[in-house]
Design an enzyme around this catalytic site. Sequence first.
Site, PDB file in Angstrom:
ATOM      1  CG  PHE A 171      -1.608   0.827   1.857  1.00 11.47           C
ATOM      2  CD1 PHE A 171      -1.729   2.237   0.288  1.00 11.47           C
ATOM      3  CD2 PHE A 171      -1.434   1.404   3.105  1.00 11.47           C
ATOM      4  CE1 PHE A 171      -2.355   3.119   1.364  1.00 11.47           C
ATOM      5  CE2 PHE A 171      -2.339   2.991   3.195  1.00 11.47           C
ATOM      6  CZ  PHE A 171      -2.809   3.324   2.477  1.00 11.47           C
ATOM      7  CG  ASP A 181      11.900 -13.515   2.763  1.00 16.97           C
ATOM      8  OD1 ASP A 181      12.444 -12.740   3.053  1.00 16.97           O
ATOM      9  OD2 ASP A 181      11.401 -14.542   3.008  1.00 16.97           O
ATOM     10  CG  LEU A 211      18.769  -6.165  -0.063  1.00 17.48           C
ATOM     11  CD1 LEU A 211      17.801  -6.325  -1.103  1.00 17.48           C
ATOM     12  CD2 LEU A 211      17.991  -5.176   1.017  1.00 17.48           C
ATOM     13  CG  LEU A 259       7.864   1.619   3.369  1.00 18.28           C
ATOM     14  CD1 LEU A 259       8.919   2.419   3.220  1.00 18.28           C
ATOM     15  CD2 LEU A 259       6.659   2.440   3.052  1.00 18.28           C
ATOM     16  CB  SER A 294       7.378  -5.076   7.746  1.00 21.67           C
ATOM     17  OG  SER A 294       6.330  -5.812   9.066  1.00 21.67           O
ATOM     18  CG  ASN A 298      19.535  -9.237   4.528  1.00 23.08           C
ATOM     19  OD1 ASN A 298      21.080  -9.991   5.720  1.00 23.08           O
ATOM     20  ND2 ASN A 298      19.009 -10.139   4.767  1.00 23.08           N
ATOM     21  CE1 TYR A 335       4.440  -4.535  11.783  1.00 20.81           C
ATOM     22  CE2 TYR A 335       3.237  -2.740  13.312  1.00 20.81           C
ATOM     23  CZ  TYR A 335       3.730  -3.038  12.323  1.00 20.81           C
ATOM     24  OH  TYR A 335       3.002  -1.764  11.220  1.00 20.81           O
ATOM     25  CB  THR A 392      -0.637   5.523   6.778  1.00 23.01           C
ATOM     26  OG1 THR A 392       0.275   6.219   7.716  1.00 23.01           O
ATOM     27  CG2 THR A 392      -1.085   6.711   5.575  1.00 23.01           C
ATOM     28  NE  ARG A 423      -3.269  -2.183   6.632  1.00 24.11           N
ATOM     29  CZ  ARG A 423      -2.306  -1.513   6.229  1.00 24.11           C
ATOM     30  NH1 ARG A 423      -0.849  -1.497   6.898  1.00 24.11           N
ATOM     31  NH2 ARG A 423      -1.747  -2.165   4.909  1.00 24.11           N
TER      32      ARG A 423
HETATM   33  P1  NAD Z   1       1.878  -2.925   2.736  1.00 22.05           P
HETATM   34  O1  NAD Z   1       1.366  -4.957   3.744  1.00 22.05           O
HETATM   35  O2  NAD Z   1       0.782  -2.961   2.188  1.00 22.05           O
HETATM   36  O3  NAD Z   1       2.937  -3.414   2.679  1.00 22.05           O
HETATM   37  C1  NAD Z   1       4.198  -3.772   2.771  1.00 22.05           C
HETATM   38  C2  NAD Z   1       5.347  -4.515   2.185  1.00 22.05           C
HETATM   39  O4  NAD Z   1       6.193  -5.647   2.457  1.00 22.05           O
HETATM   40  C3  NAD Z   1       4.110  -5.759   0.488  1.00 22.05           C
HETATM   41  O5  NAD Z   1       4.020  -5.391  -0.195  1.00 22.05           O
HETATM   42  C4  NAD Z   1       4.663  -7.321   1.528  1.00 22.05           C
HETATM   43  O6  NAD Z   1       4.349  -8.397  -0.125  1.00 22.05           O
HETATM   44  C5  NAD Z   1       6.112  -6.168   1.174  1.00 22.05           C
HETATM   45  N1  NAD Z   1       6.989  -7.819   2.400  1.00 22.05           N
HETATM   46  C6  NAD Z   1       6.507  -8.533   3.220  1.00 22.05           C
HETATM   47  N2  NAD Z   1       7.220  -9.078   3.965  1.00 22.05           N
HETATM   48  C7  NAD Z   1       8.349  -8.792   3.211  1.00 22.05           C
HETATM   49  C8  NAD Z   1       9.714  -9.537   2.651  1.00 22.05           C
HETATM   50  N3  NAD Z   1      10.448 -10.173   3.515  1.00 22.05           N
HETATM   51  N4  NAD Z   1       9.994  -9.422   1.804  1.00 22.05           N
HETATM   52  C9  NAD Z   1      10.132  -8.118   0.512  1.00 22.05           C
HETATM   53  N5  NAD Z   1       8.643  -7.657   0.832  1.00 22.05           N
HETATM   54  C10 NAD Z   1       8.140  -8.096   2.127  1.00 22.05           C
HETATM   55  O7  NAD Z   1       1.774  -2.305   4.470  1.00 22.05           O
HETATM   56  P2  NAD Z   1       1.684  -1.249   4.248  1.00 22.05           P
HETATM   57  O8  NAD Z   1       1.243  -0.216   5.117  1.00 22.05           O
HETATM   58  O9  NAD Z   1       2.405  -0.507   3.393  1.00 22.05           O
HETATM   59  O10 NAD Z   1       3.217  -0.927   5.569  1.00 22.05           O
HETATM   60  C11 NAD Z   1       4.316  -0.682   4.491  1.00 22.05           C
HETATM   61  C12 NAD Z   1       5.360  -0.305   5.552  1.00 22.05           C
HETATM   62  O11 NAD Z   1       4.308   0.779   6.183  1.00 22.05           O
HETATM   63  C13 NAD Z   1       5.262  -1.931   7.078  1.00 22.05           C
HETATM   64  O12 NAD Z   1       6.885  -1.513   7.142  1.00 22.05           O
HETATM   65  C14 NAD Z   1       4.407  -1.098   7.930  1.00 22.05           C
HETATM   66  O13 NAD Z   1       5.203  -1.543   9.381  1.00 22.05           O
HETATM   67  C15 NAD Z   1       4.898   0.552   8.413  1.00 22.05           C
HETATM   68  N6  NAD Z   1       3.408   1.177   8.985  1.00 22.05           N
HETATM   69  C16 NAD Z   1       2.293   1.014   8.121  1.00 22.05           C
HETATM   70  C17 NAD Z   1       1.579   2.507   8.579  1.00 22.05           C
HETATM   71  C18 NAD Z   1      -0.185   1.910   7.704  1.00 22.05           C
HETATM   72  O14 NAD Z   1      -0.844   2.928   8.397  1.00 22.05           O
HETATM   73  N7  NAD Z   1       0.060   1.954   6.995  1.00 22.05           N
HETATM   74  C19 NAD Z   1       1.773   2.294  10.032  1.00 22.05           C
HETATM   75  C20 NAD Z   1       2.774   2.234  10.480  1.00 22.05           C
HETATM   76  C21 NAD Z   1       4.002   1.419  10.194  1.00 22.05           C
HETATM   77  N1  UDP Z   2     -11.359  -2.591  14.532  1.00 18.24           N
HETATM   78  C1  UDP Z   2     -12.318  -2.820  14.685  1.00 18.24           C
HETATM   79  N2  UDP Z   2     -13.355  -3.443  13.463  1.00 18.24           N
HETATM   80  C2  UDP Z   2     -12.102  -4.155  12.638  1.00 18.24           C
HETATM   81  C3  UDP Z   2     -10.876  -3.798  12.705  1.00 18.24           C
HETATM   82  C4  UDP Z   2     -10.444  -2.765  13.624  1.00 18.24           C
HETATM   83  O1  UDP Z   2     -13.432  -2.109  15.265  1.00 18.24           O
HETATM   84  O2  UDP Z   2     -13.048  -4.344  11.576  1.00 18.24           O
HETATM   85  C5  UDP Z   2     -10.421  -1.414  15.371  1.00 18.24           C
HETATM   86  C6  UDP Z   2      -8.944  -2.029  16.748  1.00 18.24           C
HETATM   87  O3  UDP Z   2      -9.585  -3.061  17.529  1.00 18.24           O
HETATM   88  C7  UDP Z   2      -8.483  -1.311  16.579  1.00 18.24           C
HETATM   89  C8  UDP Z   2      -8.263  -0.551  15.228  1.00 18.24           C
HETATM   90  O4  UDP Z   2     -10.108  -0.475  15.294  1.00 18.24           O
HETATM   91  O5  UDP Z   2      -9.043  -0.411  17.875  1.00 18.24           O
HETATM   92  C9  UDP Z   2      -7.281   0.167  14.421  1.00 18.24           C
HETATM   93  O6  UDP Z   2      -7.196  -1.366  14.018  1.00 18.24           O
HETATM   94  P1  UDP Z   2      -6.263  -1.503  12.891  1.00 18.24           P
HETATM   95  O7  UDP Z   2      -6.161  -2.775  13.197  1.00 18.24           O
HETATM   96  O8  UDP Z   2      -6.634  -0.824  11.353  1.00 18.24           O
HETATM   97  O9  UDP Z   2      -5.010  -0.980  13.429  1.00 18.24           O
HETATM   98  P2  UDP Z   2      -3.983  -0.749  14.488  1.00 18.24           P
HETATM   99  O10 UDP Z   2      -4.502  -1.255  16.445  1.00 18.24           O
HETATM  100  O11 UDP Z   2      -2.836  -2.072  13.924  1.00 18.24           O
HETATM  101  O12 UDP Z   2      -3.604   0.795  15.045  1.00 18.24           O
END
Ligand code: NAD
Ligand code: UDP
Length: 343
Positions: A11, A56, A61, A73, A75, A99, A145, A175, A186
Amino acid sequence: MRVLVTGGAGFLGSHLCETLLKRGDSVVCVDDLSTGRRDNLAKFADHPKFTFVQLDVSTALNIKGRLDAVAHLASPASPPDYHRLPLETLAVGSRGTENALKLAERKTARFILASTSEIYGDPTVHPQNEQYWGNVSSIGPRSVYDEAKRFAEALSMAYSRTRGVNVGIVRIFNTFGPRMRAEDGRVVSSFIAQALNGDPLTIYGDGQQTRSFCYVDDLIRGLVAMIDSNETGPINLGNPVERTVQELAELVLEITGSSSNIEFHRRPVDDPTRRRPDISLAAKVLGWQPQVSTEEGLEQAIQYFRSHAGEVSAAAAEIAGAQFEGMSQASHQAAPSVMAEPA
Ligand code: NAD
Ligand code: UDP
């Protein structure tokens, strides 16, 4: 610049790749597609300055040629994803991060770690600033995590201090936006998909827990500002407007015009109760602050999900119960119950 984006098919990663390409950078995207997908790359896959490598990063890498920055990013990020992939999440936070750091060291590249507000766990300080050390369980269901990211931060700081790597750590708060998977579990993607399908919106607990939701375009601007800076951080990136989960559900129903009901389910163990970023450091050192309101962002995300109706309807069964049960089951291996707290 030539930038490596690990997790670039996810994403956030796909938006970062697209933004960097738009400003003229060359982008190498490495992703194992475990929670990401090639569709996220469709808009720019044929761009002459874009390269995709399926790999992976926890195994190895190595990228040929110059690199000016490594944005790490990769994970799983959604709670159902990291419950489903606990060992992979720990591996990518530890071995994968090392890596990526080693590669940045070899290339003399700036290294950016996508860390998370989960560093603060279920916070006892509100709003959360970067000085707060957090309240995290090292053995609970979210620990795979949270602790992986805490280790990743520690490792990045060690490479900064002892190997001179130009490290920058951002702590990303919730986000949302286009290219989230409809079934990723999410809260924003789930509520939108449920509302569009006419299914009940599943609130976990009483819905009074809070989050602060940042629109993806704002977040990516902050991430790019961090790549371009020499700040070490950690720096919070997120939208400081705090909402209850109940308010979010009502907002989604209002904007979609859906007549879905709201259902209350058990709340996940260790689910943080209140979360809101203090973004004064980002404002001061990066000149960054969000510009898109949650309402405007939701309009955009809803429009995206409407244009992916097939994916949204296919996600219905998974969101409605399967992923909820999945979280419960996964927990049996690590902890007595992931969904122990009654609604
Ligand atoms: P996402 O799951 O959409 O993207 C993560 C990407 O990493 C995926 O494309 C997945 O295939 C790839 N990936 C996972 N493990 C891998 C590996 N071992 N080797 C290569 N690729 C791998 O999630 P996202 O929301 O885009 O999150 C991206 C990053 O931002 C993550 O590190 C996440 O922890 C961090 N983050 C996101 C949010 C959010 O709200 N979206 C919040 C806090 C932190
Ligand atoms: N949550 C919810 N219904 C859902 C998914 C999540 O009420 O279908 C709640 C979850 O318990 C948390 C908040 O929404 O309190 C945000 O959850 P999310 O998984 O999006 O992110 P994170 O917990 O990692 O902040």
